[in-house]
Write a protein that holds these residues in place. Structure first.
Motif, PDB file in Angstrom:
ATOM      1  N   CYS A  60       0.795  -1.167  -0.032  1.00  0.00           N
ATOM      2  CA  CYS A  60      -0.028   0.190   0.117  1.00  0.00           C
ATOM      3  C   CYS A  60       0.872   1.252   0.114  1.00  0.00           C
ATOM      4  O   CYS A  60       0.561   2.121  -0.832  1.00  0.00           O
ATOM      5  N   HIS A  61       1.934   1.271   0.727  1.00  0.00           N
ATOM      6  CA  HIS A  61       2.709   2.486   0.909  1.00  0.00           C
ATOM      7  C   HIS A  61       3.626   2.673  -0.526  1.00  0.00           C
ATOM      8  O   HIS A  61       3.578   3.714  -1.063  1.00  0.00           O
ATOM      9  N   ILE A  62       3.885   1.467  -1.003  1.00  0.00           N
ATOM     10  CA  ILE A  62       4.659   1.594  -2.625  1.00  0.00           C
ATOM     11  C   ILE A  62       3.708   2.003  -3.587  1.00  0.00           C
ATOM     12  O   ILE A  62       4.006   2.946  -4.371  1.00  0.00           O
ATOM     13  N   THR A  63       2.323   1.663  -3.442  1.00  0.00           N
ATOM     14  CA  THR A  63       1.372   2.054  -4.274  1.00  0.00           C
ATOM     15  C   THR A  63       1.048   3.551  -4.139  1.00  0.00           C
ATOM     16  O   THR A  63       0.917   4.307  -5.175  1.00  0.00           O
ATOM     17  N   ARG A  64       1.152   4.155  -2.819  1.00  0.00           N
ATOM     18  CA  ARG A  64       0.964   5.554  -2.664  1.00  0.00           C
ATOM     19  C   ARG A  64       2.056   6.433  -3.246  1.00  0.00           C
ATOM     20  O   ARG A  64       1.809   7.407  -3.793  1.00  0.00           O
TER      21      ARG A  64
END
Length: 72
Positions: A60-64
């Motif tokens: 999720c962090h990488i996607t953001r």
């Protein structure tokens, strides 16, 4: 903001491995308190289980970050 299955599949081995190592080291530190030390197989099994939530959070962090870099 759901990560893609491909990203999760790519990151899961690293997340599971990191969680297994963390469990192993945590059990070694807890042995100072008299608690039992995990066997390597127990640490691997725990890493496989705890690796998915850790991988999900990191994905999720990488996607953001990817959306931010694209300007979206």
């Amino acid at each position: 903001m759901t990560p893609s299955p491909r990203l999760l599949a790519a990151l899961y081995p690293f997340g599971a491995g990191a969680m297994g190592v963390n469990l192993s080291f945590t059990s070694l530190i807890e042995s100072w308190l008299g608690w039992p030390v995990l066997t390597p197989w127990q640490a691997v099994a725990g890493g496989l289980v705890l690796g998915m939530p850790a991988t999900w959070a990191f994905a999720c962090h990488i996607t953001r970050l990817m959306r931010k870099a694209e300007g979206g």
